[in-house]
Design a protein around this motif. Structure first.
Motif, PDB file in Angstrom:
ATOM      1  N   LEU A 204       0.758  -1.082  -0.010  1.00 12.19           N
ATOM      2  CA  LEU A 204       0.138  -0.091   0.029  1.00 12.19           C
ATOM      3  C   LEU A 204       0.755   1.273  -0.102  1.00 12.19           C
ATOM      4  O   LEU A 204       1.865   1.533  -0.839  1.00 12.19           O
ATOM      5  N   THR A 205       0.715   2.164   0.989  1.00  9.94           N
ATOM      6  CA  THR A 205       1.400   3.294   0.900  1.00  9.94           C
ATOM      7  C   THR A 205       2.222   3.823   1.985  1.00  9.94           C
ATOM      8  O   THR A 205       2.847   4.627   2.166  1.00  9.94           O
ATOM      9  N   LEU A 206       2.497   2.603   2.745  1.00 11.41           N
ATOM     10  CA  LEU A 206       3.327   3.100   4.074  1.00 11.41           C
ATOM     11  C   LEU A 206       4.802   2.779   3.555  1.00 11.41           C
ATOM     12  O   LEU A 206       5.176   2.062   3.011  1.00 11.41           O
ATOM     13  N   ASP A 207       5.570   3.909   3.691  1.00 17.25           N
ATOM     14  CA  ASP A 207       7.060   3.932   3.076  1.00 17.25           C
ATOM     15  C   ASP A 207       7.806   3.284   4.544  1.00 17.25           C
ATOM     16  O   ASP A 207       7.321   2.812   5.494  1.00 17.25           O
ATOM     17  N   ARG A 208       9.137   2.870   4.106  1.00 18.59           N
ATOM     18  CA  ARG A 208      10.044   2.336   4.939  1.00 18.59           C
ATOM     19  C   ARG A 208      10.071   2.971   5.997  1.00 18.59           C
ATOM     20  O   ARG A 208      10.100   2.333   7.413  1.00 18.59           O
ATOM     21  N   ARG A 209      10.279   4.444   6.426  1.00 23.76           N
ATOM     22  CA  ARG A 209      10.416   4.967   7.742  1.00 23.76           C
ATOM     23  C   ARG A 209       8.944   4.751   8.554  1.00 23.76           C
ATOM     24  O   ARG A 209       8.997   4.429   9.838  1.00 23.76           O
ATOM     25  N   GLY A 210       7.753   5.029   7.960  1.00 25.03           N
ATOM     26  CA  GLY A 210       6.515   4.789   8.420  1.00 25.03           C
ATOM     27  C   GLY A 210       6.484   3.252   8.777  1.00 25.03           C
ATOM     28  O   GLY A 210       5.607   3.025  10.091  1.00 25.03           O
ATOM     29  N   PHE A 211       6.883   2.272   8.135  1.00 25.07           N
ATOM     30  CA  PHE A 211       6.868   0.958   8.503  1.00 25.07           C
ATOM     31  C   PHE A 211       7.815   0.641   9.835  1.00 25.07           C
ATOM     32  O   PHE A 211       7.170  -0.010  10.988  1.00 25.07           O
ATOM     33  N   MET A 212       8.925   1.281  10.002  1.00 24.36           N
ATOM     34  CA  MET A 212       9.682   0.967  10.958  1.00 24.36           C
ATOM     35  C   MET A 212       9.371   1.608  12.441  1.00 24.36           C
ATOM     36  O   MET A 212       9.449   1.154  13.499  1.00 24.36           O
ATOM     37  N   ASN A 213       8.700   2.881  12.159  1.00 21.48           N
ATOM     38  CA  ASN A 213       8.027   3.599  13.169  1.00 21.48           C
ATOM     39  C   ASN A 213       6.963   2.532  13.824  1.00 21.48           C
ATOM     40  O   ASN A 213       6.852   2.453  15.114  1.00 21.48           O
ATOM     41  N   ARG A 214       6.113   2.181  13.069  1.00 24.12           N
ATOM     42  CA  ARG A 214       5.006   1.205  13.637  1.00 24.12           C
ATOM     43  C   ARG A 214       5.598  -0.007  13.956  1.00 24.12           C
ATOM     44  O   ARG A 214       5.033  -0.132  15.179  1.00 24.12           O
ATOM     45  N   LEU A 215       6.472  -0.531  13.455  1.00 24.16           N
ATOM     46  CA  LEU A 215       7.027  -1.792  14.004  1.00 24.16           C
ATOM     47  C   LEU A 215       7.829  -1.595  15.446  1.00 24.16           C
ATOM     48  O   LEU A 215       7.500  -2.492  16.203  1.00 24.16           O
ATOM     49  N   THR A 216       8.406  -0.334  15.478  1.00 28.14           N
ATOM     50  CA  THR A 216       9.103  -0.141  16.930  1.00 28.14           C
ATOM     51  C   THR A 216       7.920   0.236  17.917  1.00 28.14           C
ATOM     52  O   THR A 216       8.142  -0.614  18.965  1.00 28.14           O
ATOM     53  N   LYS A 217       7.074   0.556  17.502  1.00 27.43           N
ATOM     54  CA  LYS A 217       5.729   0.856  18.735  1.00 27.43           C
ATOM     55  C   LYS A 217       5.184  -0.419  18.776  1.00 27.43           C
ATOM     56  O   LYS A 217       4.907  -0.855  20.122  1.00 27.43           O
ATOM     57  N   LEU A 218       4.997  -1.468  17.908  1.00 30.18           N
ATOM     58  CA  LEU A 218       4.523  -2.765  18.129  1.00 30.18           C
ATOM     59  C   LEU A 218       5.414  -3.863  18.965  1.00 30.18           C
ATOM     60  O   LEU A 218       4.764  -4.514  19.809  1.00 30.18           O
ATOM     61  N   ALA A 219       6.917  -3.482  18.669  1.00 31.31           N
ATOM     62  CA  ALA A 219       7.755  -4.388  19.306  1.00 31.31           C
ATOM     63  C   ALA A 219       8.126  -3.777  20.649  1.00 31.31           C
ATOM     64  O   ALA A 219       8.840  -4.515  21.443  1.00 31.31           O
ATOM     65  N   GLY A 220       8.018  -2.624  20.825  1.00 31.49           N
ATOM     66  CA  GLY A 220       8.640  -2.043  22.435  1.00 31.49           C
ATOM     67  C   GLY A 220       9.560  -1.358  22.183  1.00 31.49           C
ATOM     68  O   GLY A 220      10.001  -0.640  23.227  1.00 31.49           O
ATOM     69  N   SER A 221      10.638  -1.383  21.107  1.00 31.10           N
ATOM     70  CA  SER A 221      11.799  -0.891  21.089  1.00 31.10           C
ATOM     71  C   SER A 221      12.330  -0.886  19.471  1.00 31.10           C
ATOM     72  O   SER A 221      11.982  -1.779  18.844  1.00 31.10           O
ATOM     73  N   GLY A 222      13.188   0.011  19.409  1.00 33.70           N
ATOM     74  CA  GLY A 222      14.017   0.065  18.100  1.00 33.70           C
ATOM     75  C   GLY A 222      14.715  -1.368  17.793  1.00 33.70           C
ATOM     76  O   GLY A 222      14.914  -1.638  16.704  1.00 33.70           O
ATOM     77  N   ALA A 223      15.368  -1.525  18.813  1.00 37.42           N
ATOM     78  CA  ALA A 223      16.282  -2.765  18.933  1.00 37.42           C
ATOM     79  C   ALA A 223      15.287  -3.979  18.486  1.00 37.42           C
ATOM     80  O   ALA A 223      15.728  -4.930  17.706  1.00 37.42           O
ATOM     81  N   ALA A 224      14.422  -4.262  19.183  1.00 35.03           N
ATOM     82  CA  ALA A 224      13.413  -5.404  18.831  1.00 35.03           C
ATOM     83  C   ALA A 224      12.933  -5.160  17.450  1.00 35.03           C
ATOM     84  O   ALA A 224      12.854  -6.075  16.717  1.00 35.03           O
ATOM     85  N   ALA A 225      12.688  -4.016  17.093  1.00 30.20           N
ATOM     86  CA  ALA A 225      11.967  -3.971  15.634  1.00 30.20           C
ATOM     87  C   ALA A 225      13.127  -4.298  14.756  1.00 30.20           C
ATOM     88  O   ALA A 225      12.678  -4.898  13.604  1.00 30.20           O
ATOM     89  N   ALA A 226      14.548  -4.014  14.884  1.00 30.57           N
ATOM     90  CA  ALA A 226      15.263  -4.286  14.011  1.00 30.57           C
ATOM     91  C   ALA A 226      15.654  -5.712  14.080  1.00 30.57           C
ATOM     92  O   ALA A 226      16.159  -6.223  12.703  1.00 30.57           O
ATOM     93  N   ALA A 227      15.271  -6.348  14.681  1.00 28.69           N
ATOM     94  CA  ALA A 227      15.591  -7.967  14.972  1.00 28.69           C
ATOM     95  C   ALA A 227      14.369  -8.642  14.318  1.00 28.69           C
ATOM     96  O   ALA A 227      14.589  -9.602  13.595  1.00 28.69           O
ATOM     97  N   ILE A 228      12.964  -7.732  14.331  1.00 31.87           N
ATOM     98  CA  ILE A 228      11.946  -8.422  13.725  1.00 31.87           C
ATOM     99  C   ILE A 228      11.833  -8.262  12.150  1.00 31.87           C
ATOM    100  O   ILE A 228      11.277  -9.152  11.458  1.00 31.87           O
ATOM    101  N   ALA A 229      12.409  -7.055  11.811  1.00 34.59           N
ATOM    102  CA  ALA A 229      12.137  -6.722  10.380  1.00 34.59           C
ATOM    103  C   ALA A 229      12.832  -7.831   9.258  1.00 34.59           C
ATOM    104  O   ALA A 229      11.866  -7.979   8.103  1.00 34.59           O
ATOM    105  N   PRO A 230      13.830  -8.202   9.648  1.00 36.35           N
ATOM    106  CA  PRO A 230      14.530  -9.305   8.648  1.00 36.35           C
ATOM    107  C   PRO A 230      13.583 -10.440   8.692  1.00 36.35           C
ATOM    108  O   PRO A 230      13.643 -11.268   7.415  1.00 36.35           O
TER     109      PRO A 230
END
Length: 296
Positions: free
Chosen positions: A25-51
């Motif tokens: 859809l229309t969510l860009d990379r930054r928006g995706f990582m911001n949403r994933l960070t909120k869902l995962a609880g931290s930037g480190a967790a989001a970085a581990a989950i994204a791959p």
């Protein structure tokens, strides 16, 4: 000191939904990582989950590219208005012409996973052509984000015409029996549906979680269709009821399967979070049997 066991990050359906929004859809990379960070609880967790949500090209070869049972070549053929390129796989020991299948990629373009799918089909006794539908724009780039951006630049009618050109080229190939089917995944599943509407010579169509054609276009479909859907794929599944009704009311030959509790892209074994082996294996067995029953 005792080594601590590695804990695999927990992936929720909301995270998978965020990734689907990002890739389709229309969510860009930054928006995706911001949403994933909120869902995962931290930037480190989001970085581990994204791959884990994304595809991993290192896992792309179930059938090795140098498998001696296969004959592999890079090919080109005339498209609607320009030269198209593709990856052609067939059994090395074929003694007679075989049915053919076009393999249509996801919105990432022609990558190693789709080439592997072509090799899998070749081992099942087909001449398989994985077309690079980004050929008019210079071919599939290594950067998947760039590939998705380029897919959005393609014109639908021209892309369908290029798929028709691939069907015609395969039908005339001296290694085929003239019967050509098509299988596509995600974006490619949608293109299979459009090809079936546009090309009365298509021998069979298999669409994995692909966008459905307009109900008014369904009467034009001549090919038998096999349609695979993921039970959790709300975005694509919203069109199932109308498509099923149109296929039935117009007397079309089709089979439709919805695989419960699996996600969009469940067949892609390079995506750890979304791949579902039982559903993928069942859908693949149905796909191979369908093509063998219709194209031989």
């Amino acid at each position: 000191m005792t080594d601590q066991p590695t804990t695999k990050p927990a992936i929720t359906q909301a995270m998978i939904k965020a990734y689907d929004d990002y890739t389709h859809l229309t969510l860009d990379r930054r928006g995706f990582m911001n949403r994933l960070t909120k869902l995962a609880g931290s930037g480190a967790a989001a970085a581990a989950i994204a791959p884990l949500l994304a595809a991993n090209s290192a896992r792309a070869a179930i059938v090795p590219a140098d498998d001696t049972r296969l004959q592999i070549s890079q090919v080109s053929f005339p498209g609607a208005d320009w030269e198209m390129t593709g990856y052609l796989a067939m059994p090395a020991d074929m003694s007679a012409p075989l049915p053919a299948v076009i393999v249509i990629h996801e919105n990432r373009g022609l990558n190693d996973h789709i080439r592997d799918v072509a090799r899998r089909l070749a081992l099942e006794g087909f001449v398989a052509l994985a077309v690079d539908f980004l050929s008019p724009l210079g071919g599939t780039p290594a950067d998947e984000d760039k590939a998705r951006e380029m897919i959005g630049q393609l014109e639908g009618g021209e892309t369908t015409a290029n798929a028709m050109a691939a069907r015609a080229w395969l039908a005339g190939h001296d290694k085929t029996n003239g019967k050509v089917g098509a299988v596509g995944f995600c974006w490619g599943g949608g293109l299979v549906n459009q090809l079936a509407v546009a090309d009365p010579e298509l021998g069979a169509g298999v669409a994995y979680y692909g966008r459905q054609p307009e109900a008014g276009d369904v009467p034009s479909i001549k090919a038998p269709m096999l349609l695979h859907y993921a039970g959790l794929d709300e975005r694509i599944n919203a069109g199932i009821a109308d498509y099923r009704a149109a296929l039935k009311s117009n007397g079309k030959t089709f089979a439709m399967h919805v695989y419960d509790d699996v996600n969009h892209a469940f067949n892609n074994d390079t995506s750890a979070a979304r791949y579902n082996k039982p559903a993928a294996d069942l859908a693949w067995a149905r796909t191979v049997a369908f093509f063998k029953g219709v194209l031989n």
